[in-house]
Scaffold this motif. Sequence first.
Motif, mmCIF file in Angstrom:
data_model
loop_
_atom_site.group_PDB
_atom_site.id
_atom_site.type_symbol
_atom_site.label_atom_id
_atom_site.label_comp_id
_atom_site.label_asym_id
_atom_site.label_seq_id
_atom_site.Cartn_x
_atom_site.Cartn_y
_atom_site.Cartn_z
ATOM 1 N N ILE A 30 3.090 11.226 -5.141
ATOM 2 C CA ILE A 30 1.901 10.382 -5.244
ATOM 3 C C ILE A 30 0.869 10.984 -6.202
ATOM 4 O O ILE A 30 0.422 12.121 -6.025
ATOM 5 C CB ILE A 30 1.271 10.168 -3.855
ATOM 6 N N SER A 31 0.482 10.188 -7.198
ATOM 7 C CA SER A 31 -0.500 10.629 -8.190
ATOM 8 C C SER A 31 -1.880 10.021 -7.960
ATOM 9 O O SER A 31 -2.885 10.529 -8.475
ATOM 10 C CB SER A 31 -0.027 10.245 -9.596
ATOM 11 N N ASP A 32 -1.930 8.914 -7.198
ATOM 12 C CA ASP A 32 -3.191 8.214 -6.952
ATOM 13 C C ASP A 32 -3.007 7.296 -5.761
ATOM 14 O O ASP A 32 -1.898 7.180 -5.226
ATOM 15 C CB ASP A 32 -3.621 7.416 -8.194
ATOM 16 N N ASN A 33 -4.070 6.626 -5.356
ATOM 17 C CA ASN A 33 -4.011 5.753 -4.179
ATOM 18 C C ASN A 33 -4.097 4.266 -4.519
ATOM 19 O O ASN A 33 -4.381 3.448 -3.638
ATOM 20 C CB ASN A 33 -5.140 6.131 -3.210
ATOM 21 N N ALA A 34 -3.861 3.918 -5.783
ATOM 22 C CA ALA A 34 -3.884 2.513 -6.212
ATOM 23 C C ALA A 34 -5.145 1.794 -5.746
ATOM 24 O O ALA A 34 -5.113 0.661 -5.275
ATOM 25 C CB ALA A 34 -2.633 1.788 -5.697
ATOM 26 N N ASP A 35 -6.292 2.477 -5.895
ATOM 27 C CA ASP A 35 -7.565 1.921 -5.436
ATOM 28 C C ASP A 35 -8.602 1.988 -6.551
ATOM 29 O O ASP A 35 -8.255 2.192 -7.724
ATOM 30 C CB ASP A 35 -8.051 2.656 -4.183
ATOM 31 N N ASP A 36 -9.868 1.835 -6.207
ATOM 32 C CA ASP A 36 -10.934 1.823 -7.213
ATOM 33 C C ASP A 36 -11.053 3.136 -7.988
ATOM 34 O O ASP A 36 -11.579 3.156 -9.095
ATOM 35 C CB ASP A 36 -12.278 1.520 -6.547
ATOM 36 N N GLU A 37 -10.557 4.216 -7.405
ATOM 37 C CA GLU A 37 -10.635 5.536 -8.045
ATOM 38 C C GLU A 37 -9.318 5.929 -8.702
ATOM 39 O O GLU A 37 -9.156 7.068 -9.145
ATOM 40 C CB GLU A 37 -11.015 6.592 -7.000
ATOM 41 N N ASP B 55 -7.799 -1.471 -8.195
ATOM 42 C CA ASP B 55 -8.769 -2.304 -7.480
ATOM 43 C C ASP B 55 -8.342 -2.392 -6.019
ATOM 44 O O ASP B 55 -7.259 -2.899 -5.708
ATOM 45 C CB ASP B 55 -8.822 -3.695 -8.110
ATOM 46 N N SER B 56 -9.182 -1.902 -5.119
ATOM 47 C CA SER B 56 -8.821 -1.841 -3.702
ATOM 48 C C SER B 56 -8.587 -3.224 -3.104
ATOM 49 O O SER B 56 -7.677 -3.410 -2.284
ATOM 50 C CB SER B 56 -9.912 -1.112 -2.912
ATOM 51 N N MET B 57 -9.400 -4.205 -3.489
ATOM 52 C CA MET B 57 -9.238 -5.555 -2.946
ATOM 53 C C MET B 57 -7.950 -6.189 -3.461
ATOM 54 O O MET B 57 -7.221 -6.854 -2.708
ATOM 55 C CB MET B 57 -10.449 -6.415 -3.301
ATOM 56 N N LEU B 58 -7.643 -5.979 -4.749
ATOM 57 C CA LEU B 58 -6.408 -6.502 -5.315
ATOM 58 C C LEU B 58 -5.206 -5.830 -4.645
ATOM 59 O O LEU B 58 -4.207 -6.486 -4.335
ATOM 60 C CB LEU B 58 -6.369 -6.264 -6.821
ATOM 61 N N LYS B 59 -5.326 -4.547 -4.420
ATOM 62 C CA LYS B 59 -4.265 -3.805 -3.727
ATOM 63 C C LYS B 59 -3.976 -4.429 -2.370
ATOM 64 O O LYS B 59 -2.812 -4.683 -2.018
ATOM 65 C CB LYS B 59 -4.689 -2.344 -3.564
ATOM 66 N N GLU B 60 -5.020 -4.715 -1.609
ATOM 67 C CA GLU B 60 -4.844 -5.290 -0.280
ATOM 68 C C GLU B 60 -4.203 -6.681 -0.368
ATOM 69 O O GLU B 60 -3.291 -7.011 0.408
ATOM 70 C CB GLU B 60 -6.200 -5.392 0.417
ATOM 71 N N LYS B 61 -4.636 -7.480 -1.315
ATOM 72 C CA LYS B 61 -4.117 -8.841 -1.461
ATOM 73 C C LYS B 61 -2.642 -8.841 -1.855
ATOM 74 O O LYS B 61 -1.821 -9.586 -1.292
ATOM 75 C CB LYS B 61 -4.936 -9.602 -2.502
ATOM 76 N N LEU B 62 -2.289 -8.003 -2.834
ATOM 77 C CA LEU B 62 -0.933 -8.001 -3.362
ATOM 78 C C LEU B 62 0.060 -7.312 -2.434
ATOM 79 O O LEU B 62 1.219 -7.726 -2.333
ATOM 80 C CB LEU B 62 -0.890 -7.318 -4.729
ATOM 81 N N LEU B 63 -0.393 -6.273 -1.755
ATOM 82 C CA LEU B 63 0.546 -5.385 -1.076
ATOM 83 C C LEU B 63 0.600 -5.552 0.434
ATOM 84 O O LEU B 63 1.491 -5.010 1.088
ATOM 85 C CB LEU B 63 0.214 -3.940 -1.430
ATOM 86 N N SER B 64 -0.328 -6.321 1.009
ATOM 87 C CA SER B 64 -0.320 -6.503 2.458
ATOM 88 C C SER B 64 0.975 -7.119 2.994
ATOM 89 O O SER B 64 1.351 -6.849 4.151
ATOM 90 C CB SER B 64 -1.520 -7.345 2.900
ATOM 91 N N VAL C 193 6.142 9.736 -10.674
ATOM 92 C CA VAL C 193 4.926 9.603 -9.880
ATOM 93 C C VAL C 193 4.742 8.146 -9.481
ATOM 94 O O VAL C 193 5.366 7.244 -10.035
ATOM 95 C CB VAL C 193 3.697 10.108 -10.651
ATOM 96 N N ALA C 194 3.875 7.926 -8.497
ATOM 97 C CA ALA C 194 3.627 6.571 -8.001
ATOM 98 C C ALA C 194 2.274 6.518 -7.314
ATOM 99 O O ALA C 194 1.687 7.561 -6.987
ATOM 100 C CB ALA C 194 4.741 6.145 -7.035
ATOM 101 N N GLY C 195 1.807 5.311 -7.057
ATOM 102 C CA GLY C 195 0.556 5.119 -6.334
ATOM 103 C C GLY C 195 0.806 4.968 -4.842
ATOM 104 O O GLY C 195 1.645 4.172 -4.429
ATOM 105 N N GLY C 196 0.108 5.734 -4.037
ATOM 106 C CA GLY C 196 0.244 5.628 -2.591
ATOM 107 C C GLY C 196 -0.489 4.409 -2.064
ATOM 108 O O GLY C 196 -1.591 4.095 -2.517
ATOM 109 N N ILE C 197 0.105 3.718 -1.097
ATOM 110 C CA ILE C 197 -0.511 2.483 -0.605
ATOM 111 C C ILE C 197 -0.657 2.452 0.913
ATOM 112 O O ILE C 197 -0.964 1.402 1.479
ATOM 113 C CB ILE C 197 0.269 1.235 -1.082
ATOM 114 N N GLN C 198 -0.455 3.592 1.558
ATOM 115 C CA GLN C 198 -0.643 3.664 3.004
ATOM 116 C C GLN C 198 -1.626 4.792 3.334
ATOM 117 O O GLN C 198 -1.665 5.805 2.638
ATOM 118 C CB GLN C 198 0.689 3.905 3.722
ATOM 119 N N PRO C 199 -2.405 4.644 4.399
ATOM 120 C CA PRO C 199 -3.416 5.657 4.739
ATOM 121 C C PRO C 199 -2.839 7.047 4.997
ATOM 122 O O PRO C 199 -3.538 8.050 4.807
ATOM 123 C CB PRO C 199 -4.068 5.095 6.012
ATOM 124 N N ASP C 200 -1.586 7.102 5.447
ATOM 125 C CA ASP C 200 -1.007 8.408 5.770
ATOM 126 C C ASP C 200 -0.215 9.013 4.615
ATOM 127 O O ASP C 200 0.417 10.055 4.767
ATOM 128 C CB ASP C 200 -0.092 8.294 6.997
#
Length: 230
Positions: free
Chosen positions: A194-201, A153-162, A76-83
């Motif tokens: 995908i198991s999660d969206n690597a965000d606040d939830e 953390d959604s903000m951390l996700k954006e910072k690290l993965l952008s 499993v992995a965390g999804g990091i794109q809207p689609d």
Amino acid sequence: MRYGIIGAMPVEIEKIKQNMTIEKETVLHEIHFYEGSYEGRQIVLVTCGVGKVNAGHTAQLLIDKFAVDKVINVGVAGGIQPDVHVGDVVIGVSSTTYDVGPSIMGRYFPFVSNYEYDPEVIEAAKAACESITDRSWKYVVRPTITGDMFITDSMLKEKLLSPFPDAACIDMEAQAMAQIARIYGVPIANIRSISDNADDEATNTYKENEAIAAEIAGTVLLETLKRLPA
């Protein structure tokens, strides 16, 4: 052909373990390796534990001690794109690290910033996904990225993965396995659901969907093996 299959956690290899014929169990450094077969394909199945150190160590044992011809990372992995949504399958085309950085990795042994996955397994995995006609999920064929964090953390996700706009998902093991495989000259592939969206939830989403995502990834892996050389 002998295929080494690695999942980080027991739930990630359970589908394969239930369906393969186990002929031998070997314990090395407290790690259990299951040798057997599935649909005429020789398999060595193992759980490595989470994180890059565990992943690299186990991949090395798998290659060194069991002489596998290919390594396939499944889980499993965390999804990091809207689609890319929970349950979707990511067939990796390459992997790099976000917490070390590709430019740094490229300057030091083994002087590779981005590890490419095995085209034969990629094509077999695509065909496997297409063969599952009753699926409620889609699959994508894209890069993946690895780091030693479970991101919630959604903000951390954006910072690290952008810096990695093409990457579909994030995991904690795949690049380390790919690095070891590259050193030993063994092809490797990565199949994730995908198991999660690597965000606040992410924490709650992961708990709710871990087993379902692992089941999907395991199903795709089994169908992929049927399409690979025996």
